[in-house]
Design a protein around this motif. Structure first.
Motif, PDB file in Angstrom:
ATOM      1  N   SER A 244       0.830  -1.196   0.000  1.00 50.42           N
ATOM      2  CA  SER A 244       0.000   0.000   0.000  1.00 50.42           C
ATOM      3  C   SER A 244       0.871   1.255   0.000  1.00 50.42           C
ATOM      4  O   SER A 244       2.008   1.242   0.465  1.00 50.42           O
ATOM      5  CB  SER A 244      -0.933   0.010   1.208  1.00 50.42           C
ATOM      6  N   TRP A 245       0.315   2.334  -0.551  1.00 52.95           N
ATOM      7  CA  TRP A 245       1.005   3.617  -0.572  1.00 52.95           C
ATOM      8  C   TRP A 245      -0.013   4.721  -0.348  1.00 52.95           C
ATOM      9  O   TRP A 245      -1.223   4.508  -0.487  1.00 52.95           O
ATOM     10  CB  TRP A 245       1.778   3.809  -1.871  1.00 52.95           C
ATOM     11  N   THR A 255      -5.085   6.251   0.561  1.00 58.32           N
ATOM     12  CA  THR A 255      -4.181   5.099   0.620  1.00 58.32           C
ATOM     13  C   THR A 255      -4.758   3.981  -0.234  1.00 58.32           C
ATOM     14  O   THR A 255      -5.973   3.723  -0.202  1.00 58.32           O
ATOM     15  CB  THR A 255      -4.006   4.614   2.070  1.00 58.32           C
ATOM     16  N   SER A 256      -3.905   3.314  -0.994  1.00 58.85           N
ATOM     17  CA  SER A 256      -4.382   2.278  -1.901  1.00 58.85           C
ATOM     18  C   SER A 256      -3.271   1.255  -2.145  1.00 58.85           C
ATOM     19  O   SER A 256      -2.082   1.560  -1.992  1.00 58.85           O
ATOM     20  CB  SER A 256      -4.824   2.883  -3.230  1.00 58.85           C
ATOM     21  N   PRO A 278       5.398   2.378   3.413  1.00 57.67           N
ATOM     22  CA  PRO A 278       6.266   1.781   4.439  1.00 57.67           C
ATOM     23  C   PRO A 278       7.439   1.028   3.832  1.00 57.67           C
ATOM     24  O   PRO A 278       7.258   0.266   2.874  1.00 57.67           O
ATOM     25  CB  PRO A 278       5.317   0.824   5.183  1.00 57.67           C
ATOM     26  N   THR A 279       8.639   1.278   4.352  1.00 61.45           N
ATOM     27  CA  THR A 279       9.916   0.640   3.963  1.00 61.45           C
ATOM     28  C   THR A 279      10.330   0.963   2.533  1.00 61.45           C
ATOM     29  O   THR A 279      11.182   0.283   1.971  1.00 61.45           O
ATOM     30  CB  THR A 279       9.889  -0.888   4.161  1.00 61.45           C
ATOM     31  N   SER A 408       6.606  -7.721   5.450  1.00 58.84           N
ATOM     32  CA  SER A 408       6.185  -6.530   6.187  1.00 58.84           C
ATOM     33  C   SER A 408       4.677  -6.483   6.375  1.00 58.84           C
ATOM     34  O   SER A 408       4.045  -5.429   6.291  1.00 58.84           O
ATOM     35  CB  SER A 408       6.674  -5.257   5.478  1.00 58.84           C
ATOM     36  N   GLY A 409       4.075  -7.659   6.584  1.00 60.74           N
ATOM     37  CA  GLY A 409       2.646  -7.733   6.838  1.00 60.74           C
ATOM     38  C   GLY A 409       1.771  -7.732   5.610  1.00 60.74           C
ATOM     39  O   GLY A 409       0.557  -7.817   5.711  1.00 60.74           O
ATOM     40  N   VAL A 410       2.375  -7.639   4.401  1.00 57.94           N
ATOM     41  CA  VAL A 410       1.607  -7.568   3.153  1.00 57.94           C
ATOM     42  C   VAL A 410       1.672  -8.922   2.442  1.00 57.94           C
ATOM     43  O   VAL A 410       2.762  -9.436   2.179  1.00 57.94           O
ATOM     44  CB  VAL A 410       2.151  -6.467   2.227  1.00 57.94           C
TER      45      VAL A 410
END
Length: 555
Positions: A244-245, A255-256, A278-279, A408-410
């Motif tokens: 997501s970004w 956010t999508s 994130p990251t 990372s949770g995705v």
């Protein structure tokens, strides 16, 4: 070729102990040798475990790295439709490839495997509309029935534009432009978002939702000369699938996980924005957009920041991956194994070194990337968490095998396989296992914490291997702390290993010692004595004299 194999007592199911012994026996290896990279070892554990011949009660598993040779045989598969009128056009999208036809059958050529598909025809509802197609030799087919769907006119009427002036209406995914005072769509019952525009004019309303409820409907739009309204679209490249970004534009954030984010209905002017994920580092990360009579677009390129990823437990990763599996491929998936890596620095792992097809024929989902970027895990992360998880699923109804990762949770789905070689996977299940945080806590209490306190820069390799109730095998957690880096090819390191019964939470065995960080050929002899077991049911009968595990260097 790298091969992990097990030669076992034909009277017992010994795949589990043999598979786990690869990792726990590293402390007994001669200097100058180390097993293969951590991800491969974890997959090797699964490979050793899952291929069972029930008739002879033998177990063997093979993991190949690299590969080659001729391609697989392909077979003609057919989608057959009924219900379309005349020369109605319909389409089938199979594993990302779309074919359209006005004939009653659509043909694809496929190797053995399991493939997701969807179908559509304008003005018709399909039964079924999507599913999984299982190919096992010739003869695979899918029948589809189409039923005509009643449609109703959706009319947009404009006022205020000079005669001959063009205007545009976008309804759902369809866009139409005209200089006539009305624009008409035909849609079935449902709700549809719309937007209206004309260069140099402001529309009222400029966007909204129209509802079709079994009868024609109309919306009226008034244009006034003056500032027009425009859309600003942000497009990204570089993010991993499902990542997501966020874009904050003129103070409003969106956010999508899609590749585009759009902000609508802005007049001419200059507006500020910022972009983040994130990251990842964004280029540009911030700036301004000037609207001057057109719909501007902003392209954003993301690159990994190399910073620590979001660390999660097994239960969190499993739930996330299971939801993704159900969303794309339906229900009925059982978690059979999981693997985690907590590494101190980011690493790009070459996907050419992973070949799941050796024990379950199939294919990568989508285009196989050259590498998978594994995020690092912060040293301060909670016990039993990692930023990298691999989850292995089986589906008994279709003899299918699915691999996903959670970075990372995705979640991201990597590989889908099926076939007779995959049939026995449904015997294995990680259901009822304790969470990774509990397993690591047990290991730390029996030497793990002391190892971490005396060794800096360690990596954690964690594997959950499901049990087989039919053979009285309980699931186990296998933990390794190592000072060898994932990319290291020389030198001597230190390991701590622990195996925990994943049902009872009791310690099975521990070991520690010096190991080589070099990938190379390794032969691990049978143990001279059995490990002390807190719960013997974790590994089954203790006839260990027949065990032998070999790791053969890639050719």
């Amino acid at each position: 070729m790298t091969e992990i194999s097990a030669s076992l007592d034909p009277q017992r199911i010994r795949a589990r102990t043999a598979g786990l012994r690869v990792r726990s026996a590293r402390s007994r290896m001669a200097p100058g040798r180390r097993a293969v990279a951590p991800v491969v070892i974890v997959v090797g554990v699964v490979a050793v475990l899952v291929v069972a011949s029930v008739g002879a009660l033998l177990a063997t598993g093979v993991l190949r790295i690299g590969g080659g040779g001729s391609g697989p045989l392909t077979y003609s598969v057919f989608f057959n439709e009924t219900g379309l009128a005349g020369s109605g056009v319909w389409s089938v999208t199979l594993d990302g490839n779309t074919q359209s036809s006005s004939y009653s059958s659509i043909q694809f050529n496929l190797a053995n495997g399991t493939y997701p598909w969807t179908t559509a025809a304008a003005g018709y509802a399909a039964d079924p509309q999507a599913g999984l197609l299982l190919v096992r030799g010739p003869g695979a087919s899918q029948n589809i029935s189409f039923l005509r769907v009643s449609t109703y006119s959706v009319t947009f009427n404009e006022t205020g534009l000079p005669s001959g002036t063009s205007w545009t209406v976008r309804l759902a995914d369809s866009s139409r432009t005209s200089s006539a005072p009305s624009i008409v769509f035909s849609e079935p019952n449902g709700s549809y978002a719309f937007s209206v525009s004309a260069s140099g004019y402001a529309a009222g309303p400029s966007s909204g939702t129209v509802y079709v409820t079994g009868e024609p409907t109309a919306r009226y739009v008034h244009f006034a000369a003056g500032p027009a309204m425009y859309d600003v679209t942000f497009s990204e490249t570089g993010l991993g699938s499902g990542a997501s970004w966020t874009v904050v534009f003129n103070g409003t954030g969106q956010t999508s996980s899609d590749s585009t984010i759009q902000f609508s209905s802005f007049r001419n002017g200059t507006y500020s924005y910022s972009v983040s994920a994130p990251t990842y580092n964004a280029t540009p990360a911030s700036g301004s957009v000037t609207i001057a009579g057109t719909n501007p677009a902003v392209s954003v390129a993301f690159t990994s920041s190399g910073g620590p990823g979001t660390a999660v437990t097994y239960s969190q990763a499993d739930a996330t991956a299971a939801a993704a599996a159900a969303s794309y491929y339906g229900s009925g998936w059982t978690t059979m194994a999981a693997a985690a890596l907590a590494i101190p620095s980011e690493y790009a792992y070459p996907t050419s070194q992973i070949d799941f097809s050796s024990f379950c024929p199939g294919h990568w989902i989508g285009t196989q990337p050259p590498t998978v970027t594994l995020p690092s895990t912060a040293a301060t992360a909670s016990v039993g968490t990692a930023a990298v998880w691999f989850i292995f699923f089986s589906q008994s109804s279709s003899s299918s095998f699915l691999v996903g990762d959670v970075l990372s949770g995705v979640p991201n789905l990597l590989y889908l396989g099926s076939g007779s070689q995959c049939t026995d996977l449904s015997l294995i299940s990680a259901a009822g296992s304790i969470d990774s945080s509990q397993a690591v806590t047990v290991a730390n209490a029996h030497g793990g914490s002391a190892f971490l306190a005396s060794h800096s820069g360690t990596s954690t390799e964690l594997a959950l291997v499901g049990g087989a109730a039919s053979f009285h095998l309980a699931p186990t957690w296998d933990l390794t702390y190592t000072t060898c880096r994932i990319d290291q090819t020389s030198g001597i390191g230190e390991d701590f290993n622990a195996t925990i019964n994943a049902t009872s939470g009791q310690l099975v065995s521990t070991s520690s010692g010096s190991v080589s960080c070099t990938q190379g050929p390794v032969t691990v002899p049978a143990a001279t004595s059995a490990p002390v077991l807190a719960d013997a049911s974790a590994v089954g009968p203790s006839a260990r004299s027949t065990e032998r595990v070999a790791v053969v260097r890639r050719a």
